[in-house]
Design an enzyme around this catalytic site. Sequence first.
Site, PDB file in Angstrom:
ATOM      1  N   CYS A  87       0.821  -1.230   0.000  1.00  0.00           N
ATOM      2  CA  CYS A  87       0.000   0.000   0.000  1.00  0.00           C
ATOM      3  C   CYS A  87       0.849   1.271   0.000  1.00  0.00           C
ATOM      4  O   CYS A  87       0.334   2.360  -0.271  1.00  0.00           O
ATOM      5  CB  CYS A  87      -0.923   0.016   1.207  1.00  0.00           C
ATOM      6  SG  CYS A  87      -1.980  -1.431   1.284  1.00  0.00           S
TER       7      CYS A  87
ATOM      8  N   HIS B 127      -3.588   6.850   3.301  1.00  0.00           N
ATOM      9  CA  HIS B 127      -3.981   5.602   2.644  1.00  0.00           C
ATOM     10  C   HIS B 127      -5.364   5.222   3.157  1.00  0.00           C
ATOM     11  O   HIS B 127      -5.640   5.305   4.353  1.00  0.00           O
ATOM     12  CB  HIS B 127      -2.954   4.510   2.958  1.00  0.00           C
ATOM     13  CG  HIS B 127      -3.396   3.143   2.528  1.00  0.00           C
ATOM     14  ND1 HIS B 127      -3.877   2.886   1.279  1.00  0.00           N
ATOM     15  CD2 HIS B 127      -3.435   1.958   3.202  1.00  0.00           C
ATOM     16  CE1 HIS B 127      -4.199   1.610   1.184  1.00  0.00           C
ATOM     17  NE2 HIS B 127      -3.939   1.022   2.343  1.00  0.00           N
TER      18      HIS B 127
ATOM     19  N   ASN C  40     -10.183  -0.463   0.171  1.00  0.00           N
ATOM     20  CA  ASN C  40      -8.720  -0.370   0.186  1.00  0.00           C
ATOM     21  C   ASN C  40      -8.188  -0.824  -1.177  1.00  0.00           C
ATOM     22  O   ASN C  40      -8.259  -2.006  -1.501  1.00  0.00           O
ATOM     23  CB  ASN C  40      -8.182  -1.263   1.314  1.00  0.00           C
ATOM     24  CG  ASN C  40      -6.662  -1.254   1.413  1.00  0.00           C
ATOM     25  OD1 ASN C  40      -5.972  -0.728   0.544  1.00  0.00           O
ATOM     26  ND2 ASN C  40      -6.151  -1.843   2.470  1.00  0.00           N
TER      27      ASN C  40
HETATM   28  N1  ACO Z   1     -18.695  -9.271   8.962  1.00  0.00           N
HETATM   29  C1  ACO Z   1     -19.153  -9.584  10.183  1.00  0.00           C
HETATM   30  N2  ACO Z   1     -18.336  -9.960  11.188  1.00  0.00           N
HETATM   31  C2  ACO Z   1     -17.011 -10.014  10.928  1.00  0.00           C
HETATM   32  C3  ACO Z   1     -16.472  -9.703   9.660  1.00  0.00           C
HETATM   33  C4  ACO Z   1     -17.384  -9.325   8.655  1.00  0.00           C
HETATM   34  N3  ACO Z   1     -16.978  -8.999   7.414  1.00  0.00           N
HETATM   35  N4  ACO Z   1     -15.140  -9.849   9.701  1.00  0.00           N
HETATM   36  C5  ACO Z   1     -14.827 -10.226  10.949  1.00  0.00           C
HETATM   37  N5  ACO Z   1     -15.954 -10.339  11.701  1.00  0.00           N
HETATM   38  C6  ACO Z   1     -16.090 -10.722  13.095  1.00  0.00           C
HETATM   39  C7  ACO Z   1     -14.910 -11.528  13.571  1.00  0.00           C
HETATM   40  O1  ACO Z   1     -15.053 -12.882  13.253  1.00  0.00           O
HETATM   41  C8  ACO Z   1     -14.953 -11.258  15.055  1.00  0.00           C
HETATM   42  O2  ACO Z   1     -15.918 -12.083  15.631  1.00  0.00           O
HETATM   43  P1  ACO Z   1     -15.652 -12.781  17.045  1.00  0.00           P
HETATM   44  O3  ACO Z   1     -15.499 -11.645  18.010  1.00  0.00           O
HETATM   45  O4  ACO Z   1     -16.882 -13.595  17.245  1.00  0.00           O
HETATM   46  O5  ACO Z   1     -14.403 -13.586  16.874  1.00  0.00           O
HETATM   47  C9  ACO Z   1     -15.450  -9.815  15.163  1.00  0.00           C
HETATM   48  O6  ACO Z   1     -16.079  -9.547  13.895  1.00  0.00           O
HETATM   49  C10 ACO Z   1     -14.343  -8.817  15.404  1.00  0.00           C
HETATM   50  O7  ACO Z   1     -13.270  -9.076  14.511  1.00  0.00           O
HETATM   51  P2  ACO Z   1     -11.952  -8.214  14.506  1.00  0.00           P
HETATM   52  O8  ACO Z   1     -11.007  -8.761  13.484  1.00  0.00           O
HETATM   53  O9  ACO Z   1     -11.449  -8.038  15.891  1.00  0.00           O
HETATM   54  O10 ACO Z   1     -12.526  -6.809  13.994  1.00  0.00           O
HETATM   55  P3  ACO Z   1     -11.805  -5.435  13.909  1.00  0.00           P
HETATM   56  O11 ACO Z   1     -12.574  -4.433  14.668  1.00  0.00           O
HETATM   57  O12 ACO Z   1     -10.328  -5.517  14.191  1.00  0.00           O
HETATM   58  O13 ACO Z   1     -11.986  -5.071  12.373  1.00  0.00           O
HETATM   59  C11 ACO Z   1     -10.653  -5.034  10.346  1.00  0.00           C
HETATM   60  C12 ACO Z   1     -11.392  -5.896  11.391  1.00  0.00           C
HETATM   61  C13 ACO Z   1     -11.677  -4.152   9.674  1.00  0.00           C
HETATM   62  C14 ACO Z   1      -9.976  -5.936   9.347  1.00  0.00           C
HETATM   63  C15 ACO Z   1      -9.610  -4.153  11.049  1.00  0.00           C
HETATM   64  O14 ACO Z   1      -8.846  -4.919  11.936  1.00  0.00           O
HETATM   65  C16 ACO Z   1      -8.670  -3.442  10.102  1.00  0.00           C
HETATM   66  O15 ACO Z   1      -9.053  -2.567   9.364  1.00  0.00           O
HETATM   67  N6  ACO Z   1      -7.358  -3.766  10.160  1.00  0.00           N
HETATM   68  C17 ACO Z   1      -6.343  -3.047   9.407  1.00  0.00           C
HETATM   69  C18 ACO Z   1      -6.363  -3.321   7.942  1.00  0.00           C
HETATM   70  C19 ACO Z   1      -5.294  -2.483   7.270  1.00  0.00           C
HETATM   71  O16 ACO Z   1      -4.977  -1.395   7.681  1.00  0.00           O
HETATM   72  N7  ACO Z   1      -4.687  -2.954   6.252  1.00  0.00           N
HETATM   73  C20 ACO Z   1      -3.671  -2.122   5.633  1.00  0.00           C
HETATM   74  C21 ACO Z   1      -2.829  -2.847   4.828  1.00  0.00           C
HETATM   75  S1  ACO Z   1      -3.652  -3.719   3.560  1.00  0.00           S
HETATM   76  C22 ACO Z   1      -2.464  -4.086   2.417  1.00  0.00           C
HETATM   77  O17 ACO Z   1      -1.331  -3.848   2.585  1.00  0.00           O
HETATM   78  C23 ACO Z   1      -2.898  -4.762   1.127  1.00  0.00           C
END
Ligand code: ACO
Length: 329
Positions: A115, A256, A286
């Site tokens: 990214c 980003h 993203n």
């Molecule tokens: N729909 C519904 N529920 C979901 C989904 C979904 N799409 N995805 C995950 N959940 C659930 C999980 O299973 C979990 O359930 P559980 O508590 O029963 O286990 C719950 O939601 C919470 O999951 P988390 O992973 O803790 O959710 P979080 O608040 O961290 O959000 C996310 C996830 C959006 C991926 C976030 O962590 C994020 O944005 N991370 C950073 C991503 C990023 O910055 N990437 C940059 C680089 S990308 C690249 O380089 C190509």
Amino acid sequence: MRRAGAFILGTGRALPSRVLTNQDLERMVETSDEWITQRTGIKERRVVAEGESNSGLATAAARKALSKAGVSPEELDLIIVATLTPDYLMPSVAILVQEALGARRAGAFDLSATCSGFLYGLSVADKFVREDPSRKILVIGSEVLSNKTNWEDRTTCVLFGDGAGAAVVTGSPDGRRGVLSAHLRADGSLWHLLTLKGCGSLYPPGDPRLPREDYFIRMQGREVFKQAVRAMESVAFEALEANGLSPSDLTLLIPHQANIRIIEFLRERLELPAEKVFVNIHKYGNTSAASIPIALDEALEEGRLKEGDLVLMVSFGGGFTWAAVLLRW
Ligand code: ACO
């Protein structure tokens, strides 16, 4: 104040026509519009249809940038394409763009920095034009992440989108306008938190040693989130401090577009009002290396930057890589 380097003559973007909404995803995996919107800020994303490709999007974005810059393809000295999803491993996307544009004088190569690729690419262009300000360089960020997305994995498939953004750069006309400084960072110790393993030379297609999931993007989202907020804040301040500036000097922050909560965190740490932060994640998700040049092009189209304004672009991605480029428009 540092002497400015790369000056952006024109920008362009290209998005696939096919729109995939959160409602569409509700029919594909166990998720909801509410979850996706609250956790990420994304409402829809673009995905390639039959006949659309990374090099096709990159070329379309490049044509628009060249046209706005008033530069012909024959004038280009170099084409840099930042991508992690090339059409082929060989030749590079940059070569395909060179051929499609007819940019016969230009060298061409791809750059892999996830990214942060566009900012890494802009930084390379900055060095080239500081050496010879008459050079004209096309820097593109272009991705087709939809083909590397596991559409059965709800933790990743809601996040990504396809698209391309491009900028034509040359040397600063007056030493004042252009890139003031570029700050590139990386930390390989946590590479395993965000991977796309099954596409390189270690695991040929169908290698039984590698699980099917590893032919797609895999991410430990919560851990990546923690690293992203820390790294983006620190490199943003590094860029400002290197130029004796503070956040209040900024006209616009272009982060980003990975997650609205990461963007909000950065906005709060820099104590910026919402109108000084560019956000389009709701439309595109993203798009990795394409996210910042697409955002820059839209910001310009909306009249968000005028001559002399200060803009800070900040990225974070797999690797990890992160970067900041401070630019006087
Ligand atoms: N729909 C519904 N529920 C979901 C989904 C979904 N799409 N995805 C995950 N959940 C659930 C999980 O299973 C979990 O359930 P559980 O508590 O029963 O286990 C719950 O939601 C919470 O999951 P988390 O992973 O803790 O959710 P979080 O608040 O961290 O959000 C996310 C996830 C959006 C991926 C976030 O962590 C994020 O944005 N991370 C950073 C991503 C990023 O910055 N990437 C940059 C680089 S990308 C690249 O380089 C190509």
